[in-house]
Write a protein that holds these residues in place. Structure first.
Motif, PDB file in Angstrom:
ATOM      1  N   VAL A 146      27.669  30.841  31.755  1.00 35.39           N
ATOM      2  CA  VAL A 146      27.003  31.858  32.577  1.00 35.39           C
ATOM      3  C   VAL A 146      27.491  31.794  34.023  1.00 35.39           C
ATOM      4  O   VAL A 146      27.744  32.821  34.662  1.00 35.39           O
ATOM      5  CB  VAL A 146      25.473  31.684  32.521  1.00 35.39           C
ATOM      6  CG1 VAL A 146      24.786  32.691  33.455  1.00 35.39           C
ATOM      7  CG2 VAL A 146      24.968  31.866  31.103  1.00 35.39           C
ATOM      8  N   ALA A 147      27.650  30.570  34.541  1.00 32.62           N
ATOM      9  CA  ALA A 147      28.139  30.396  35.912  1.00 32.62           C
ATOM     10  C   ALA A 147      29.530  30.998  36.084  1.00 32.62           C
ATOM     11  O   ALA A 147      29.870  31.513  37.151  1.00 32.62           O
ATOM     12  CB  ALA A 147      28.156  28.915  36.276  1.00 32.62           C
ATOM     13  N   THR A 148      30.327  30.945  35.026  1.00 31.94           N
ATOM     14  CA  THR A 148      31.687  31.472  35.068  1.00 31.94           C
ATOM     15  C   THR A 148      31.710  32.984  35.285  1.00 31.94           C
ATOM     16  O   THR A 148      32.596  33.510  35.971  1.00 31.94           O
ATOM     17  CB  THR A 148      32.423  31.132  33.755  1.00 31.94           C
ATOM     18  OG1 THR A 148      32.491  29.724  33.618  1.00 31.94           O
ATOM     19  CG2 THR A 148      33.837  31.694  33.747  1.00 31.94           C
ATOM     20  N   VAL A 149      30.754  33.694  34.712  1.00 31.45           N
ATOM     21  CA  VAL A 149      30.699  35.151  34.864  1.00 31.45           C
ATOM     22  C   VAL A 149      30.547  35.523  36.343  1.00 31.45           C
ATOM     23  O   VAL A 149      31.231  36.428  36.844  1.00 31.45           O
ATOM     24  CB  VAL A 149      29.531  35.736  34.041  1.00 31.45           C
ATOM     25  CG1 VAL A 149      29.410  37.244  34.283  1.00 31.45           C
ATOM     26  CG2 VAL A 149      29.741  35.456  32.555  1.00 31.45           C
ATOM     27  N   LEU A 150      29.674  34.812  37.053  1.00 29.73           N
ATOM     28  CA  LEU A 150      29.495  35.067  38.481  1.00 29.73           C
ATOM     29  C   LEU A 150      30.721  34.638  39.286  1.00 29.73           C
ATOM     30  O   LEU A 150      31.180  35.355  40.176  1.00 29.73           O
ATOM     31  CB  LEU A 150      28.264  34.313  38.988  1.00 29.73           C
ATOM     32  CG  LEU A 150      26.901  34.802  38.502  1.00 29.73           C
ATOM     33  CD1 LEU A 150      25.794  33.900  39.031  1.00 29.73           C
ATOM     34  CD2 LEU A 150      26.660  36.242  38.930  1.00 29.73           C
ATOM     35  N   HIS A 151      31.236  33.456  38.968  1.00 33.61           N
ATOM     36  CA  HIS A 151      32.403  32.925  39.685  1.00 33.61           C
ATOM     37  C   HIS A 151      33.592  33.874  39.593  1.00 33.61           C
ATOM     38  O   HIS A 151      34.231  34.214  40.593  1.00 33.61           O
ATOM     39  CB  HIS A 151      32.762  31.561  39.113  1.00 33.61           C
ATOM     40  CG  HIS A 151      34.058  31.009  39.623  1.00 33.61           C
ATOM     41  ND1 HIS A 151      35.293  31.319  39.047  1.00 33.61           N
ATOM     42  CD2 HIS A 151      34.343  30.160  40.650  1.00 33.61           C
ATOM     43  CE1 HIS A 151      36.248  30.699  39.706  1.00 33.61           C
ATOM     44  NE2 HIS A 151      35.706  29.988  40.673  1.00 33.61           N
ATOM     45  N   ASP A 152      33.881  34.335  38.378  1.00 31.11           N
ATOM     46  CA  ASP A 152      35.067  35.170  38.168  1.00 31.11           C
ATOM     47  C   ASP A 152      34.904  36.572  38.752  1.00 31.11           C
ATOM     48  O   ASP A 152      35.887  37.210  39.119  1.00 31.11           O
ATOM     49  CB  ASP A 152      35.395  35.258  36.680  1.00 31.11           C
ATOM     50  CG  ASP A 152      35.971  33.961  36.147  1.00 31.11           C
ATOM     51  OD1 ASP A 152      36.120  33.010  36.935  1.00 31.11           O
ATOM     52  OD2 ASP A 152      36.265  33.879  34.941  1.00 31.11           O
ATOM     53  N   ALA A 153      33.664  37.052  38.838  1.00 29.95           N
ATOM     54  CA  ALA A 153      33.434  38.361  39.453  1.00 29.95           C
ATOM     55  C   ALA A 153      33.861  38.360  40.914  1.00 29.95           C
ATOM     56  O   ALA A 153      34.363  39.361  41.431  1.00 29.95           O
ATOM     57  CB  ALA A 153      31.956  38.734  39.340  1.00 29.95           C
ATOM     58  N   VAL A 154      33.693  37.224  41.565  1.00 36.14           N
ATOM     59  CA  VAL A 154      34.103  37.089  42.964  1.00 36.14           C
ATOM     60  C   VAL A 154      35.578  36.724  43.076  1.00 36.14           C
ATOM     61  O   VAL A 154      36.304  37.235  43.938  1.00 36.14           O
ATOM     62  CB  VAL A 154      33.245  36.013  43.678  1.00 36.14           C
ATOM     63  CG1 VAL A 154      33.732  35.787  45.109  1.00 36.14           C
ATOM     64  CG2 VAL A 154      31.781  36.412  43.674  1.00 36.14           C
ATOM     65  N   MET A 155      36.044  35.862  42.178  1.00 42.91           N
ATOM     66  CA  MET A 155      37.367  35.263  42.315  1.00 42.91           C
ATOM     67  C   MET A 155      38.500  36.102  41.724  1.00 42.91           C
ATOM     68  O   MET A 155      39.652  35.961  42.122  1.00 42.91           O
ATOM     69  CB  MET A 155      37.354  33.880  41.641  1.00 42.91           C
ATOM     70  CG  MET A 155      38.439  32.939  42.085  1.00 42.91           C
ATOM     71  SD  MET A 155      38.265  32.467  43.820  1.00 42.91           S
ATOM     72  CE  MET A 155      39.819  31.623  44.091  1.00 42.91           C
ATOM     73  N   ASN A 156      38.189  36.997  40.789  1.00 39.35           N
ATOM     74  CA  ASN A 156      39.254  37.720  40.092  1.00 39.35           C
ATOM     75  C   ASN A 156      40.158  38.553  41.018  1.00 39.35           C
ATOM     76  O   ASN A 156      41.387  38.475  40.905  1.00 39.35           O
ATOM     77  CB  ASN A 156      38.676  38.616  39.004  1.00 39.35           C
ATOM     78  CG  ASN A 156      39.694  38.962  37.943  1.00 39.35           C
ATOM     79  OD1 ASN A 156      39.897  38.219  36.990  1.00 39.35           O
ATOM     80  ND2 ASN A 156      40.351  40.104  38.082  1.00 39.35           N
ATOM     81  N   PRO A 157      39.613  39.339  41.964  1.00 43.41           N
ATOM     82  CA  PRO A 157      40.495  40.073  42.880  1.00 43.41           C
ATOM     83  C   PRO A 157      41.393  39.138  43.703  1.00 43.41           C
ATOM     84  O   PRO A 157      42.564  39.454  43.940  1.00 43.41           O
ATOM     85  CB  PRO A 157      39.508  40.824  43.786  1.00 43.41           C
ATOM     86  CG  PRO A 157      38.269  40.942  42.979  1.00 43.41           C
ATOM     87  CD  PRO A 157      38.188  39.681  42.185  1.00 43.41           C
ATOM     88  N   ALA A 158      40.839  38.006  44.120  1.00 45.19           N
ATOM     89  CA  ALA A 158      41.642  37.032  44.873  1.00 45.19           C
ATOM     90  C   ALA A 158      42.756  36.466  44.014  1.00 45.19           C
ATOM     91  O   ALA A 158      43.874  36.239  44.494  1.00 45.19           O
ATOM     92  CB  ALA A 158      40.747  35.899  45.386  1.00 45.19           C
ATOM     93  N   GLU A 159      42.490  36.267  42.718  1.00 49.15           N
ATOM     94  CA  GLU A 159      43.508  35.758  41.794  1.00 49.15           C
ATOM     95  C   GLU A 159      44.657  36.752  41.642  1.00 49.15           C
ATOM     96  O   GLU A 159      45.829  36.366  41.587  1.00 49.15           O
ATOM     97  CB  GLU A 159      42.886  35.488  40.415  1.00 49.15           C
ATOM     98  CG  GLU A 159      42.125  34.186  40.321  1.00 49.15           C
ATOM     99  CD  GLU A 159      43.051  32.996  40.167  1.00 49.15           C
ATOM    100  OE1 GLU A 159      44.023  33.078  39.397  1.00 49.15           O
ATOM    101  OE2 GLU A 159      42.812  31.983  40.841  1.00 49.15           O
ATOM    102  N   VAL A 160      44.324  38.026  41.562  1.00 49.18           N
ATOM    103  CA  VAL A 160      45.356  39.060  41.405  1.00 49.18           C
ATOM    104  C   VAL A 160      46.306  39.031  42.603  1.00 49.18           C
ATOM    105  O   VAL A 160      47.532  38.998  42.453  1.00 49.18           O
ATOM    106  CB  VAL A 160      44.710  40.461  41.270  1.00 49.18           C
ATOM    107  CG1 VAL A 160      45.788  41.553  41.301  1.00 49.18           C
ATOM    108  CG2 VAL A 160      43.916  40.554  39.978  1.00 49.18           C
ATOM    109  N   VAL A 161      45.747  39.052  43.801  1.00 49.01           N
ATOM    110  CA  VAL A 161      46.557  39.041  45.017  1.00 49.01           C
ATOM    111  C   VAL A 161      47.344  37.744  45.132  1.00 49.01           C
ATOM    112  O   VAL A 161      48.543  37.749  45.428  1.00 49.01           O
ATOM    113  CB  VAL A 161      45.662  39.245  46.263  1.00 49.01           C
ATOM    114  CG1 VAL A 161      46.487  39.140  47.539  1.00 49.01           C
ATOM    115  CG2 VAL A 161      44.964  40.597  46.197  1.00 49.01           C
ATOM    116  N   LYS A 162      46.675  36.630  44.887  1.00 45.60           N
ATOM    117  CA  LYS A 162      47.309  35.313  45.006  1.00 45.60           C
ATOM    118  C   LYS A 162      48.526  35.197  44.095  1.00 45.60           C
ATOM    119  O   LYS A 162      49.613  34.798  44.528  1.00 45.60           O
ATOM    120  CB  LYS A 162      46.296  34.232  44.642  1.00 45.60           C
ATOM    121  CG  LYS A 162      46.854  32.823  44.668  1.00 45.60           C
ATOM    122  CD  LYS A 162      46.023  31.870  43.820  1.00 45.60           C
ATOM    123  CE  LYS A 162      46.290  32.090  42.351  1.00 45.60           C
ATOM    124  NZ  LYS A 162      45.692  31.055  41.479  1.00 45.60           N
TER     125      LYS A 162
END
Length: 342
Positions: A146-162
């Motif tokens: 469950v924690a991963t769903v919140l984490h990835d919602a924030v982190m996914n755009p940063a991952e794309v750019v990175k």
């Protein structure tokens, strides 16, 4: 998350007995980790742990991204993590392995704050139901998922750019240029194109990660005291196991994030690649079964110290911040005793 003061007052009274020259049987070098820390403590400790985790290991993460390329440029084919880092520094400059670090730091802080706070809250609630307050592997796995769903919602755009800035011959001049170019040419949806794949990868990754960490703590640190060496060892083991298991999904995520033009052209993919099924087919078409494990060694080498850093820093700050909260509560208790109030 509610912080309970009664155990704090009890520990204060015990510490006062010891300071008066008495002894407490079973005294240890380390004090117990807090069973019920505040939400602020979990979020602050998580944010610091996330930023340090990604910052310290970022050069290895850059190598991992490049080694997962399915059709790399001949000048960007590497045999080892060390060899890759050496060549990147020699041919592209000293700071090249750090390209994209700024967006990662911006995303890691809030993402990990939500991640650890959510994990601790759900783990505590489920453990009370499933194991009557004891350690439950099911609770650990569900809480991590469950924690991963919140984490990835924030982190996914940063991952794309990175990841786009990490690739060899990346066409983007800066973080701003990368964000604007992706938005104009592919739309805002591009920042979440790999979100479903990220969740499919990270939910089992984090479930295995948290279950392994808690299992190791059960055996190395059954009293759940603040012992840095056990947090480091448990974190490293958790990172290695979960990274090895989920490497094929990470390869797919990298392809979705980077949209490698050369690789997609050779696979006769027109437009933008999307969807988990299409990505799996494309990876298999380009390299067969071995392609799903490209960069596996770099991924494990990255995740072992990363998770060791994250857990050791997180547990330290959780301990440190809770001690600070306890001191404040103790002062309030002493003052109330002096004034005769309850």
């Amino acid at each position: 998350m509610e912080y309970r003061a009664d155990p704090v007052i009890a520990s204060l009274e015990m510490s006062e007995v010891k300071s008066d020259g008495g002894s407490v049987e079973g005294d240890d070098d380390y004090e117990s980790l807090p069973a019920h820390a505040s939400l602020y403590t979990h979020m602050t400790a998580g944010a610091v742990a996330g930023v340090l985790e990604h910052t310290v290991m970022y050069p290895v993460d850059s190598v991992k991204t490049r080694m997962q390329s399915l059709q790399p440029d001949p000048k960007a084919q590497y045999r080892s993590v060390y060899g890759a880092l050496k060549r990147i520094v020699q041919t592209e400059g000293l700071l090249r392995p750090l390209r994209g670090l700024n967006i990662t730091v911006l995303g890691a802080g809030p993402a990990h704050a939500l991640y650890f706070a959510c994990y601790e809250q759900i783990k505590l609630s489920l453990s009370d139901v499933i194991q009557n307050g004891g350690n439950s592997h099911i609770a650990n796995g569900v809480a991590g998922s469950v924690a991963t769903v919140l984490h990835d919602a924030v982190m996914n755009p940063a991952e794309v750019v990175k990841q786009r800035m990490q690739m060899y011959n990346s066409p983007y001049r800066s973080l701003y240029d990368c964000v604007v170019t992706i938005s104009r040419t592919e739309g805002l949806a591009a920042f979440y194109r790999s979100y479903s794949t990220q969740l499919i990868m990270n939910i089992p990754f984090q479930a295995v990660h948290f279950m392994t960490y808690e299992f190791m703590q059960e055996h190395l640190n059954p009293q759940r005291q603040y012992r840095p060496e056990t947090h480091i060892l448990s974190g490293a083991a958790a990172g290695a196991v979960s990274a090895a298991v989920t490497t094929p999904l990470d390869v797919c995520k990298t392809l979705l994030n980077t949209q490698e033009n050369v690789a997609l052209s050779s696979a006769h993919v027109s437009g933008q690649l999307s969807g988990m099924v299409n990505t799996f087919r494309t990876v298999y078409r380009l390299g067969g079964f071995p392609a799903f494990f490209k960069g596996a060694r770099a991924r494990v080498i990255y995740q072992m110290p990363s998770t060791a850093i994250a857990w050791s820093v997180y547990e330290f700050f959780k301990y440190f911040l809770t001690q600070h909260e306890q001191t404040n509560i103790q002062e309030l208790h002493r003052n109330s005793m002096k004034t005769g109030t309850t």
